[in-house]
Design a protein around this motif. Structure first.
Motif, short mmCIF file in Angstrom:
data_model
loop_
_atom_site.label_atom_id
_atom_site.label_comp_id
_atom_site.label_asym_id
_atom_site.label_seq_id
_atom_site.Cartn_x
_atom_site.Cartn_y
_atom_site.Cartn_z
N ASN A 1 0.92 -0.65 0.10
CA ASN A 1 -0.10 -0.25 0.00
C ASN A 1 0.90 1.25 -0.05
OD1 ASN A 1 -2.81 1.18 0.37
ND2 ASN A 1 -2.28 1.91 1.94
N GLY A 2 1.79 1.15 0.29
CA GLY A 2 3.01 2.48 1.14
C GLY A 2 3.63 2.40 -0.45
N ILE A 3 3.91 1.01 -1.37
CA ILE A 3 4.78 1.06 -2.71
C ILE A 3 3.30 1.82 -3.51
CG2 ILE A 3 5.07 0.70 -4.93
CD1 ILE A 3 6.19 -1.65 -3.21
N ALA A 4 1.72 1.83 -3.63
CA ALA A 4 0.88 2.74 -4.11
C ALA A 4 0.61 3.83 -4.18
CB ALA A 4 -0.29 1.31 -4.18
N THR A 5 0.78 3.76 -3.04
CA THR A 5 1.02 5.64 -2.77
C THR A 5 2.64 6.62 -2.46
OG1 THR A 5 1.53 5.02 0.03
CG2 THR A 5 -1.20 4.87 -1.37
N GLY A 6 2.87 5.83 -3.52
CA GLY A 6 4.26 6.09 -2.97
C GLY A 6 4.57 7.45 -1.79
N LYS A 7 4.58 6.23 -0.94
CA LYS A 7 5.85 6.67 0.53
C LYS A 7 6.54 5.15 0.76
CE LYS A 7 1.29 8.42 2.15
NZ LYS A 7 0.35 7.95 3.69
N THR A 8 7.83 5.73 1.47
CA THR A 8 8.73 4.97 1.90
C THR A 8 8.28 4.00 2.94
OG1 THR A 8 9.88 6.32 2.16
CG2 THR A 8 10.46 6.41 0.71
N ILE A 9 8.61 3.11 3.02
CA ILE A 9 8.00 2.41 4.23
C ILE A 9 9.21 1.15 4.88
CG2 ILE A 9 6.72 0.49 2.42
CD1 ILE A 9 4.92 0.46 5.47
N GLY A 10 9.66 1.35 5.71
CA GLY A 10 10.45 0.08 6.12
C GLY A 10 11.89 0.09 5.58
N ARG B 1 7.10 0.57 -8.11
CA ARG B 1 5.98 1.08 -8.62
C ARG B 1 6.17 0.92 -10.86
NH1 ARG B 1 3.41 4.52 -6.41
NH2 ARG B 1 2.78 5.94 -8.06
N LYS B 2 7.73 0.68 -10.80
CA LYS B 2 8.02 0.15 -12.46
C LYS B 2 7.55 -1.43 -13.20
CE LYS B 2 11.91 3.76 -13.33
NZ LYS B 2 13.05 3.90 -13.00
N ALA B 3 8.22 -2.15 -11.48
CA ALA B 3 7.51 -3.91 -12.33
C ALA B 3 5.58 -3.85 -12.03
CB ALA B 3 8.08 -4.31 -10.20
N HIS B 4 5.93 -4.89 -12.85
CA HIS B 4 4.85 -4.96 -13.63
C HIS B 4 4.82 -6.98 -14.32
CE1 HIS B 4 3.49 -0.95 -15.77
NE2 HIS B 4 3.83 -1.29 -14.23
N ILE B 5 3.16 -7.38 -13.11
CA ILE B 5 2.97 -9.16 -13.88
C ILE B 5 1.97 -9.00 -14.35
CG2 ILE B 5 2.81 -11.08 -12.56
CD1 ILE B 5 4.01 -10.08 -9.88
N PHE B 6 1.94 -9.56 -15.72
CA PHE B 6 1.43 -9.68 -17.46
C PHE B 6 0.95 -7.81 -17.06
CE2 PHE B 6 2.46 -14.04 -15.36
CZ PHE B 6 1.98 -15.02 -15.99
N GLY B 7 1.39 -7.50 -16.86
CA GLY B 7 1.17 -5.48 -17.46
C GLY B 7 0.72 -4.86 -16.76
N ALA B 8 0.16 -5.85 -15.36
CA ALA B 8 -0.26 -5.18 -14.07
C ALA B 8 0.28 -5.24 -13.07
CB ALA B 8 -1.58 -5.90 -13.30
N PRO B 9 0.49 -3.85 -12.29
CA PRO B 9 1.70 -3.13 -11.17
C PRO B 9 1.30 -4.38 -9.66
CG PRO B 9 0.17 -0.76 -12.62
CD PRO B 9 -0.54 -2.27 -12.47
N LEU B 10 2.50 -4.08 -8.86
CA LEU B 10 2.67 -4.69 -7.74
C LEU B 10 1.16 -4.60 -6.99
CD1 LEU B 10 5.74 -5.59 -7.05
CD2 LEU B 10 4.47 -7.52 -8.13
N ALA B 11 1.51 -2.97 -6.94
CA ALA B 11 0.43 -2.00 -6.02
C ALA B 11 -0.98 -1.75 -6.76
CB ALA B 11 1.14 -0.85 -5.72
N ALA B 12 -1.27 -2.36 -7.77
CA ALA B 12 -2.52 -2.16 -8.01
C ALA B 12 -3.41 -2.70 -7.77
CB ALA B 12 -2.55 -2.17 -9.61
N LYS B 13 -4.81 -2.84 -8.34
CA LYS B 13 -6.11 -3.26 -7.08
C LYS B 13 -7.53 -3.30 -7.92
CE LYS B 13 -5.11 -1.78 -2.83
NZ LYS B 13 -6.20 -0.35 -1.78
#
Length: 426
Positions: free
Chosen positions: A125-134, A145-157
Motif C-alpha cells: 500500500n505504501g508503494i501504491a501511494t508513493g510512500k517509503t516504508i520500512g 512502482r515500475k514492476a509489472h506482472i503480466f502488465g499489472a503493477p504490484l500495487a494495483a487493485k
C-alpha cells in the motif's frame, strides 16, 4: 484494511527487509525493475514463512485429528446438558484438559501467518501511494512502482480507477484481467484444498456436526477470498495464491503419507504399504515402522482397513511385530509344488464315496471299502446282448405271515410272531 495493516506496522520493517534481500538476488538475474524480480521476492517470502510454520502445521494436524476423535464424546455432552449451557462448557473444557487437546491449535498456522500478511499489505500500500516504508527507500520505491506482472503493477487493485492505474504506468483492462484470474485461481485452490481434506482424509465411520462445519467452510472460504480479493493489491494476491498452493501441496503430502485413521486415504496408503512390504518382505523406512507399530498396538480396536492389512500380511506368510517390523510367519508358510502353484502343507481330508441306491438296498460294500468293490458289479444296458429281449420283471412274492425277516426267531427269543413293541415315549 489500512487500519488493520497499521496495527502490524511493528513487523513491517522485517518483512520489507526480507523482500529487499530477495530482490537483490533476483534483480541480478532478471533485472531490478522487472516484475519477475519483485514477484519472485514475494513468493520467496511466502516459502520462507511457511517453512518456519511447519512445526505449527504439524501441531495443527494433531489437533484436528484429536478433535475428530473427541466428536462422539462432545456430542454426548451436548445432548446430556443441552438445557444447561454453563455445565456444558465446563464439561467441554474438562474433556479438552483430560485429552490434552486445544481447539485453537487447528487455527495456529493462520493466526501466526496473519501478521506477515498484513505487514506485506502495508508495504504494498505504501508503494501504491508513493510512500517509503520500512527499509524501502526512494530508489527501491521507484523500482517497485515500475514492476509489472503480466502488465499489472504490484500495487494495483481490481477496484482502482483508471487514473490511479495510469499513474502506475498500466491500463485498467490489464489490471482487472490479471487480478480476476488470480482471484479465481486463489479461490479454486482453497476449494480444492478443503475438498481434498473432506473427501479423502476424514474418518467416514464417525458422523458428527464437525464434518458438517468443515463441509460448509469448503464453500464459504472460496467466496470470502473472491469478495476480499478485489480489494487486495496484485502483490498481496501473489502472496495469497502462493500460500494456498503451498498449503495444497503440503496437505497432499500429509494425506498420502500420514492419513487419518478410518479415511479413504488410509485405505489407499495401507494398500500401497501392503504391496511394498510383501514385495520386500520387511518395512524399510521409519515412517512405515511407525504405522505398523500403531496398527499392532490397537489390537481389537483396529478399523476395517487395518484389519484387512494385517490379514493380508498373514496370507502372504508375514507377521507384524509390536516394534513395527515384519517377519516371516511359519504358521502361515505356503509350500510350492513343482508346477509353481501354491498349496498348503497340510493334506486335505479325503471324503468317503457316496453309495448308490442299489448298493444300499443290496447291502453292498460301504463307501470307501476297497475289498468288495471289485466283487460287486451292476448290469447296465450296454452289458445286455442286443438280440435278446429283456426278461420280464419277476413278481414280488408276498411273504407269509411269520416268514419275514422280522418274524424269524433270534437267539434268546421264542418262535412265532412277535408282539409289536409299544413306541417309546421320547
Amino acid at each position: 484494511m489500512d487500519t488493520i495493516a497499521s496495527l502490524f506496522s511493528f513487523i513491517t520493517t522485517p518483512v520489507s527487509w526480507v523482500i529487499v534481500q530477495f530482490h537483490k538476488v533476483y534483480g541480478a538475474i532478471f533485472g531490478a525493475d522487472t516484475g519477475w524480480a519483485w514477484g519472485l521476492s514475494i513468493v520467496s517470502l511466502v516459502i520462507l514463512i511457511r517453512i518456519c510454520l511447519i512445526p505449527l502445521f504439524v501441531k495443527q494436524i494433531k489437533a484436528t485429528r484429536a478433535m475428530q476423535t473427541l466428536q462422539p464424546e462432545m456430542k454426548k455432552i451436548q445432548e446430556r446438558y443441552k438445557n444447561d449451557k454453563q455445565r456444558q462448557s465446563e464439561e467441554m473444557m474438562k474433556l479438552y484438559k483430560e485429552s490434552g487437546t486445544n481447539p485453537l491449535s487447528s487455527c495456529l498456522p493462520i493466526l501466526a501467518q496473519s501478521p506477515f500478511f498484513f505487514a506485506l499489505y502495508h508495504v504494498l500500500n505504501g508503494i501504491a501511494t508513493g510512500k517509503t516504508i520500512g527499509v524501502i527507500d526512494d530508489q527501491l520505491l521507484a523500482s517497485a512502482r515500475k514492476a509489472h506482472i503480466f502488465g499489472a503493477p504490484l500495487a494495483a487493485k481490481f477496484t482502482d480507477s483508471a487514473d490511479k492505474v495510469s499513474a502506475l504506468g498500466a491500463q485498467l483492462t490489464d489490471v482487472r484481467v490479471v487480478t480476476a484470474i488470480m482471484i479465481v485461481l486463489m479461490s479454486a485452490s482453497q476449494f480444492y484444498t478443503q475438498r481434498q481434506l473432506m473427501t479423502k482424509n476424514v474418518d467416514t465411520t464417525v458422523k458428527t456436526p464437525f464434518m458438517q462445519q468443515q463441509k460448509m467452510l469448503m464453500y464459504v472460504f472460496p467466496v470470502m477470498f473472491a469478495v476480499f480479493g478485489i480489494n487486495f493489491p496484485v502483490g498481496v494476491l501473489v502472496y495469497w495464491l502462493t500460500t494456498n498452493v503451498w498449503t495444497m501441496g503440503q496437505q497432499m503430502y500429509v494425506i498420502r503419507n500420514n492419513p487419518t485413521p478410518g479415511s479413504k486415504a488410509q485405505a489407499a496408503y495401507l494398500e500401497r504399504l501392503h504391496k511394498h512390504v510383501t514385495h520386500h518382505g520387511k518395512t524399510r523406512s521409519r515412517g512405515e515402522k511407525a504405522i505398523v507399530k500403531a496398527i499392532v498396538s490397537k489390537g481389537r480396536d483396529r478399523n476395517e482397513f487395518e484389519r484387512k492389512f494385517i490379514n493380508g500380511l498373514t496370507k502372504a506368510g508375514l507377521a507384524a511385530q509390536p516394534d513395527g517390523t515384519v517377519v516371516k510367519s511359519e504358521a502361515a508358510a505356503v509350500a510350492t509344488v513343482e508346477d509353481g502353484t501354491p498349496t498348503t502343507s497340510a493334506s486335505k481330508r479325503q471324503q468317503p464315496k457316496r453309495q448308490t441306491k442299489a448298493q444300499r438296498q443290496s447291502g453292498g460294500p460301504k463307501a470307501g471299502d476297497d475289498t468288495g468293490s471289485s466283487s460287486t458289479t451292476s448290469l447296465s444296458k450296454s452289458d445286455e446282448p442286443e438280440d435278446t429281449e429283456p426278461a420280464a420283471p419277476a413278481k414280488k412274492a408276498t411273504p407269509k405271515p411269520g416268514s419275514g425277516t422280522r418274524s424269524k426267531a433270534q437267539s434268546g427269543q421264542r418262535k412265532g410272531p412277535q408282539r409289536p413293541k409299544s413306541p417309546s415315549k421320547k
